[in-house]
Design an enzyme around this catalytic site. Structure first.
Site, PDB file in Angstrom:
ATOM      1  N   VAL A   1       2.590  13.226 -22.132  1.00  0.00           N
ATOM      2  CA  VAL A   1       3.192  11.914 -21.839  1.00  0.00           C
ATOM      3  C   VAL A   1       4.696  12.062 -21.966  1.00  0.00           C
ATOM      4  O   VAL A   1       5.199  12.506 -23.007  1.00  0.00           O
ATOM      5  CB  VAL A   1       2.676  10.824 -22.793  1.00  0.00           C
ATOM      6  CG1 VAL A   1       3.295   9.476 -22.422  1.00  0.00           C
ATOM      7  CG2 VAL A   1       1.150  10.735 -22.752  1.00  0.00           C
TER       8      VAL A   1
ATOM      9  N   SER B   1       5.017  17.617 -22.462  1.00  0.00           N
ATOM     10  CA  SER B   1       5.443  17.378 -21.086  1.00  0.00           C
ATOM     11  C   SER B   1       6.759  18.066 -20.761  1.00  0.00           C
ATOM     12  O   SER B   1       7.654  18.164 -21.599  1.00  0.00           O
ATOM     13  CB  SER B   1       5.591  15.873 -20.851  1.00  0.00           C
ATOM     14  OG  SER B   1       6.173  15.593 -19.595  1.00  0.00           O
TER      15      SER B   1
ATOM     16  N   TYR C   1       5.960  20.664 -14.564  1.00  0.00           N
ATOM     17  CA  TYR C   1       6.289  20.237 -13.211  1.00  0.00           C
ATOM     18  C   TYR C   1       7.092  21.366 -12.581  1.00  0.00           C
ATOM     19  O   TYR C   1       8.164  21.732 -13.082  1.00  0.00           O
ATOM     20  CB  TYR C   1       7.139  18.965 -13.213  1.00  0.00           C
ATOM     21  CG  TYR C   1       6.385  17.689 -13.493  1.00  0.00           C
ATOM     22  CD1 TYR C   1       5.445  17.204 -12.597  1.00  0.00           C
ATOM     23  CD2 TYR C   1       6.628  16.966 -14.653  1.00  0.00           C
ATOM     24  CE1 TYR C   1       4.758  16.030 -12.846  1.00  0.00           C
ATOM     25  CE2 TYR C   1       5.954  15.784 -14.910  1.00  0.00           C
ATOM     26  CZ  TYR C   1       5.018  15.319 -14.007  1.00  0.00           C
ATOM     27  OH  TYR C   1       4.347  14.153 -14.261  1.00  0.00           O
TER      28      TYR C   1
ATOM     29  N   THR D   1       0.970  20.332 -13.224  1.00  0.00           N
ATOM     30  CA  THR D   1       0.568  19.086 -12.567  1.00  0.00           C
ATOM     31  C   THR D   1       0.825  19.205 -11.073  1.00  0.00           C
ATOM     32  O   THR D   1       1.936  19.516 -10.649  1.00  0.00           O
ATOM     33  CB  THR D   1       1.342  17.894 -13.151  1.00  0.00           C
ATOM     34  OG1 THR D   1       1.012  17.758 -14.530  1.00  0.00           O
ATOM     35  CG2 THR D   1       0.992  16.613 -12.424  1.00  0.00           C
TER      36      THR D   1
ATOM     37  N   LYS E   1      -3.761  20.492 -13.178  1.00  0.00           N
ATOM     38  CA  LYS E   1      -4.037  19.084 -13.486  1.00  0.00           C
ATOM     39  C   LYS E   1      -3.885  18.239 -12.234  1.00  0.00           C
ATOM     40  O   LYS E   1      -2.937  18.404 -11.471  1.00  0.00           O
ATOM     41  CB  LYS E   1      -3.083  18.591 -14.573  1.00  0.00           C
ATOM     42  CG  LYS E   1      -3.285  17.140 -14.993  1.00  0.00           C
ATOM     43  CD  LYS E   1      -2.371  16.798 -16.168  1.00  0.00           C
ATOM     44  CE  LYS E   1      -2.562  15.361 -16.639  1.00  0.00           C
ATOM     45  NZ  LYS E   1      -1.963  14.399 -15.712  1.00  0.00           N
TER      46      LYS E   1
ATOM     47  N   HIS F   1      -3.879  10.988 -12.695  1.00  0.00           N
ATOM     48  CA  HIS F   1      -2.573  10.716 -13.317  1.00  0.00           C
ATOM     49  C   HIS F   1      -2.560   9.348 -13.985  1.00  0.00           C
ATOM     50  O   HIS F   1      -1.562   8.624 -13.956  1.00  0.00           O
ATOM     51  CB  HIS F   1      -1.449  10.812 -12.286  1.00  0.00           C
ATOM     52  CG  HIS F   1      -0.159  11.348 -12.849  1.00  0.00           C
ATOM     53  ND1 HIS F   1       0.067  12.687 -13.029  1.00  0.00           N
ATOM     54  CD2 HIS F   1       0.970  10.720 -13.291  1.00  0.00           C
ATOM     55  CE1 HIS F   1       1.273  12.870 -13.537  1.00  0.00           C
ATOM     56  NE2 HIS F   1       1.840  11.687 -13.717  1.00  0.00           N
TER      57      HIS F   1
END
Length: 383
Positions: free
Chosen positions: A107, A133, A156, A182, A256, A280
């Protein structure tokens, strides 16, 4: 790919201090007995625009609602005369022994609700695995130094491969045990309620792991170009980018954002070590199926032995049991950890995690399933 690009960004700037309306609890009151209680109390500790940002989903929030509704469509058989003396929630996932299969999902920007942000969450993760994250408001090294348990790093992919690789190398050096990349939200819109309330990241909350990256040169689109296809999606990860990532790290890579069995099979064939069935948290494609609804077909396509996690809608130990019975090896919880962090800091995270673990134990005991390995779809009605 950089963090999902919002097509609309408006609002007024606040500070992290503005977001916290009441002091955090320093002891757990007797009437705080569920994750829903944390969600209720969070209203007193999180400013309205921040709350709308955290709670909201994309579009009309159909998928956000579907994530919760899906758990009400299946039920657990109560079974009799089971021997629970060997009962345990212990499990093993991608080489890591865990006390239970309930993980803390990645998160972003947790300093929105607590001055120490992800560092406080890491201190409270006493018996579980935390996924940090890319967009954390503390560095991945600070999180690792504070962590009470094992860590994975959510990635990311950045527009420049050298920036992506720098993040991966930092995660490896800091002792993270896996990379969770992700793949499902290369473009998204912010929650409509947050837009209406003027939410914008406060100036004192930043993506600390991206601070050393050189700024990207602005790209001017031709008049007839799409801000979605030629704009926001220009740097979205493609198959060759995932192949490159897999070749560059010794850590297991988990993908993910999987909802379709064909994508799950493709990712496994590429060498991905595991997947997360996820939409998500309802913040990606509105109208996508609930994560729980998509899970059984993905498990059937992959077989029993391939690691599959579920993210989306878990609010109790019985929810976790249902997800495990539908085919998940573990589940991740997102918003509830933020509620707990806002209400009671590290203490809240630890208490919330303990509650949901105990709820899972009760569900297992009454369903006659002594171990995580004993949980399968024969425990469910309909099954």
């Amino acid at each position: 790919m950089a963090p999902a690009r919002h097509l609309l960004s408006i609002g007024i700037e606040t500070t992290a201090e503005d977001a916290m309306r009441r002091p955090r609890l320093t002891a757990i009151p007797a009437d705080l007995v569920s994750l829903d209680d944390y969600a209720r109390l969070a209203d007193d500790h999180i400013d309205a625009p921040v709350r709308a940002h955290i709670e909201g989903g994309s579009g009309a929030e159909q998928t956000l609602a579907a994530n919760r509704a899906a758990f009400g469509t299946i039920h657990i058989y109560n079974r009799l005369l089971g021997d629970m003396r060997r009962g345990s929630t212990a499990t093993r996932l991608l080489g890591t022994d865990l006390h239970h299969p309930i993980l803390l999902a990645p998160v972003a920007y947790q300093k929105l609700v607590h001055p120490e942000g992800e560092v406080a969450t890491a201190r409270g993760a006493l018996d579980t695995l935390m996924v940090a994250s890319t967009l954390a408001s503390a560095t991945l090294e600070e999180i690792a130094a504070a962590s009470a348990g094992p860590l994975w790093f959510q990635l990311y992919m950045q527009p420049r491969r050298e920036d992506t690789l720098a993040l991966v190398r930092r995660a490896e050096a800091a002792g993270y045990r896996a990379i969770m990349v992700t793949l499902d939200t290369s473009v998204q819109t912010p929650p409509r309620a947050a837009q209406r309330l003027g939410f914008q990241l406060p100036g004192d909350v930043r993506p600390e792991n991206l601070r050393d990256q050189a700024p990207l040169a602005p790209v001017a689109l031709p008049p007839d170009a799409s801000i979605v296809f030629q704009g926001a999606m220009a740097d979205a990860p493609r198959a060759e980018d995932l192949d490159w990532l897999l070749s560059e790290t010794r850590l297991p890579v988990i993908a993910k954002g999987v909802l379709h069995p064909a994508d799950a099979e493709m990712l496994r064939s590429m060498g991905v070590a595991g997947i997360v069935v996820s939409n998500h948290g309802g913040r990606g494609l509105d109208g996508a199926p609930a994560s729980l609804a998509a899970l059984p077909a993905i498990r059937a396509a992959l077989g029993r032995d391939y690691p599959v996690l579920l993210d989306g809608g878990i609010r109790s130990g019985t929810d976790a049991f249902k997800a495990l019975a539908c085919g998940a090896d573990a589940v991740m919880i997102g918003r509830p950890q933020i509620h707990a962090l806002a209400v009671a800091g590290s203490l809240g995270v630890a208490h919330m995690t303990r509650m949901i673990r105990q709820e899972l134990e009760i569900a297992m005991a009454l369903a006659g399933r002594a171990t995580i390995a004993d949980i399968d779809d024969t425990a469910l009605f309909p099954c």
